[in-house]
Design an enzyme around this catalytic site. Structure first.
Site, short mmCIF file in Angstrom:
data_model
loop_
_atom_site.label_atom_id
_atom_site.label_comp_id
_atom_site.label_asym_id
_atom_site.label_seq_id
_atom_site.Cartn_x
_atom_site.Cartn_y
_atom_site.Cartn_z
N ASN A 11 58.28 6.42 38.69
CA ASN A 11 58.75 7.32 37.63
C ASN A 11 58.96 8.70 38.25
O ASN A 11 58.01 9.43 38.49
CB ASN A 11 57.68 7.36 36.51
CG ASN A 11 58.03 8.33 35.41
OD1 ASN A 11 59.17 8.83 35.35
ND2 ASN A 11 57.09 8.61 34.54
N TRP A 12 60.20 9.02 38.51
CA TRP A 12 60.52 10.28 39.20
C TRP A 12 60.51 11.49 38.28
O TRP A 12 60.71 12.61 38.73
CB TRP A 12 61.88 10.16 39.92
CG TRP A 12 61.75 9.53 41.26
CD1 TRP A 12 60.73 8.75 41.71
CD2 TRP A 12 62.68 9.63 42.35
NE1 TRP A 12 60.96 8.36 42.99
CE2 TRP A 12 62.14 8.88 43.41
CE3 TRP A 12 63.90 10.26 42.52
CZ2 TRP A 12 62.79 8.76 44.64
CZ3 TRP A 12 64.55 10.13 43.74
CH2 TRP A 12 63.99 9.39 44.79
N LYS A 13 60.37 11.26 37.00
CA LYS A 13 60.34 12.37 36.03
C LYS A 13 61.55 13.30 36.25
O LYS A 13 62.62 12.82 36.58
CB LYS A 13 59.00 13.10 36.10
CG LYS A 13 57.82 12.11 36.03
CD LYS A 13 56.50 12.73 35.80
CE LYS A 13 55.45 11.63 35.68
NZ LYS A 13 54.14 12.09 35.30
N HIS A 99 56.44 7.27 26.97
CA HIS A 99 55.62 7.99 27.95
C HIS A 99 54.96 9.18 27.25
O HIS A 99 55.58 9.82 26.39
CB HIS A 99 56.51 8.46 29.12
CG HIS A 99 55.67 8.94 30.27
ND1 HIS A 99 55.05 10.17 30.26
CD2 HIS A 99 55.34 8.35 31.45
CE1 HIS A 99 54.37 10.31 31.38
NE2 HIS A 99 54.53 9.23 32.12
N GLU A 101 54.48 12.11 28.15
CA GLU A 101 55.22 13.38 28.30
C GLU A 101 56.42 13.43 27.36
O GLU A 101 56.97 14.51 27.11
CB GLU A 101 55.65 13.55 29.77
CG GLU A 101 54.46 13.88 30.66
CD GLU A 101 54.65 13.56 32.13
OE1 GLU A 101 55.77 13.25 32.56
OE2 GLU A 101 53.64 13.62 32.86
N GLU A 168 48.44 4.12 30.20
CA GLU A 168 48.36 5.39 30.91
C GLU A 168 47.46 6.37 30.15
O GLU A 168 47.94 7.06 29.23
CB GLU A 168 49.75 6.01 31.05
CG GLU A 168 50.72 5.18 31.86
CD GLU A 168 51.74 6.07 32.56
OE1 GLU A 168 51.81 6.03 33.78
OE2 GLU A 168 52.44 6.83 31.86
N GLY A 174 48.79 12.76 36.54
CA GLY A 174 49.00 13.99 37.32
C GLY A 174 47.74 14.80 37.59
O GLY A 174 47.83 15.93 38.06
N SER A 211 47.78 8.81 38.23
CA SER A 211 47.20 9.19 39.54
C SER A 211 47.01 8.01 40.50
O SER A 211 46.05 7.98 41.27
CB SER A 211 45.88 9.93 39.34
OG SER A 211 46.11 11.14 38.66
N GLY A 232 53.89 8.07 39.23
CA GLY A 232 54.66 9.31 39.12
C GLY A 232 54.72 10.02 40.45
O GLY A 232 55.46 9.63 41.36
N GLY A 233 53.91 11.06 40.59
CA GLY A 233 53.94 11.94 41.76
C GLY A 233 54.07 11.22 43.10
O GLY A 233 54.94 11.56 43.92
P1 PGA Z 1 51.19 10.28 38.10
O1 PGA Z 1 52.13 9.98 36.85
O2 PGA Z 1 51.21 9.07 39.00
O3 PGA Z 1 51.78 11.48 38.76
O4 PGA Z 1 49.82 10.55 37.56
C1 PGA Z 1 52.13 8.72 36.24
C2 PGA Z 1 53.08 8.72 35.08
O5 PGA Z 1 53.24 9.76 34.43
O6 PGA Z 1 53.74 7.72 34.78
#
Ligand code: PGA
Length: 250
Positions: A11-13, A99, A101, A168, A174, A211, A232-233
Site C-alpha cells: 500500500n503505497w498511500k 482503510h 486513513e 489493521e 505507521g 508496521s 505500508g511504509g
Molecule cells: P504501515 O501501514 O505498514 O506503514 O504501518 C500499513 C497500512 O496502512 O496499510
C-alpha cells in the site's frame, strides 16, 4: 512454518512517481523463483500510477490495485472521483476498501458496503480493512468494533469469492508497534468466527497490516491465522518488501 501461499499487498498511500516502477520491478525476479511462486503480490500505488504499473507487470504474476474507490458504479458527474469501472479500465484487479486513513475522512460502514457492492460488480478483488483504534482497545471494545465493521460492511453481500479481510489495528499503523502474539491470534480468530457466521463455507483470507517490517515478518507469519500482509511504509522500499516476502516464506 513455511507458508508459500500468502498474499502481500503493498500500500503505497500518497507516495510514488513514475521512476519508482523500476524499483518495484526487482520483485519480478523473486516472484519467478519456484519457491515464491504460490505467493501473491499486489502493488497498490496511487491512482496516477495504476495504468503504468499494470502495463509493466502485465506478463508477471504481480497484480495491481487501487487504494480506494468511489461508491457509485456508473460513470457520472463526480468531480475528482474514481469509481471501480475506471479502476478496472486502468488495469487494476484489486481495490482496498475501508482503510482507516480513509474511514477517518468520514467513510461510514454504509458507504463502505456500497463500495464493496460496486467492486463486486466490476469483478475486482477486494481487500476490506477493519480494525480498532487505541481508545477502543483501551475500552475493551475491540471485538464489538470488529464485529460491527464486518457485519455492517458486508451486509447483504452474497458473493464472498473475491473478498479478503485485512485486520489493521489503527494504533499499529505507521507506529512501529505490532500487537502481542496472543492478542493478534485472538483477534484473527474472532474475525474468522464472525466470517463463519456471515457465510458457512469460510474460504475468506484474513491478512494482517500495521508496521509489518523485515524484522518482524518471520514472527508474524508463524501465526497460522495470518494469510497475508498489508504493508505500508516498508513496501516503498523494494528491498524491504522483498525481505518481508522472503522472511515470511522460510
Ligand atoms: P504501515 O501501514 O505498514 O506503514 O504501518 C500499513 C497500512 O496502512 O496499510
Amino acid at each position: 512454518m513455511t507458508n508459500n501461499n500468502m498474499i502481500f499487498i503493498a500500500n503505497w498511500k500518497m507516495n510514488g512517481n513514475f521512476s519508482d516502477i523500476s524499483k518495484a520491478k526487482i520483485l519480478n525476479k523473486l516472484i519467478k523463483q519456484r519457491k515464491f511462486k504460490r505467493n501473491k503480490v499486489v502493488y497498490c500505488p496511487p491512482y496516477t500510477l495504476i495504468k503504468s504499473f499494470s502495463d509493466n507487470f502485465k506478463k508477471t504474476n504481480i497484480s495491481v490495485g487501487a487504494q480506494n474507490c468511489h461508491h457509485q458504479s456508473e460513470y457520472g458527474a463526480k468531480t475528482g472521483s474514481i469509481n471501480c469501472k475506471l479502476i478496472k479500465s486502468s488495469g487494476a484487479k484489486y481495490v482496498i476498501i475501508g482503510h482507516s486513513e480513509s474511514r477517518i475522512e468520514g467513510e461510514t460502514d454504509n458507504l463502505l458496503n456500497k463500495k464493496i457492492q460496486s467492486a463486486i460488480k466490476e469483478n475486482l478483488n477486494i481487500i476490506f480493512c477493519i480494525g480498532e483504534t487505541l481508545n477502543q482497545k483501551k475500552k475493551k471494545q475491540t471485538s464489538k468494533i470488529l464485529k460491527n465493521q464486518l457485519f455492517n460492511g458486508l451486509r447483504n453481500i452474497k458473493n464472498f469469492k473475491n473478498i479478503s479481510i485485512a485486520y489493521e489495528p489503527v494504533w499499529a499503523i505507521g507506529t512501529g508497534i505490532v500487537p502481542k502474539k496472543s492478542e493478534l491470534e485472538r483477534n484473527m480468530k474472532l474475525i474468522k468466527t464472525y466470517l463463519k457466521k456471515l457465510k458457512r463455507n469460510n474460504s475468506i483470507k484474513v491478512l494482517y497490516g500495521g508496521s509489518v517490517k523485515p524484522d518482524n515478518a518471520s514472527e508474524l507469519s508463524k501465526i497460522k491465522e495470518i494469510e497475508g500482509f498489508l504493508i505500508g511504509g516498508a513496501s516503498l522500499n523494494a528491498k524491504k518488501f522483498v525481505d518481508i516476502i522472503k522472511k515470511s516464506s522460510i
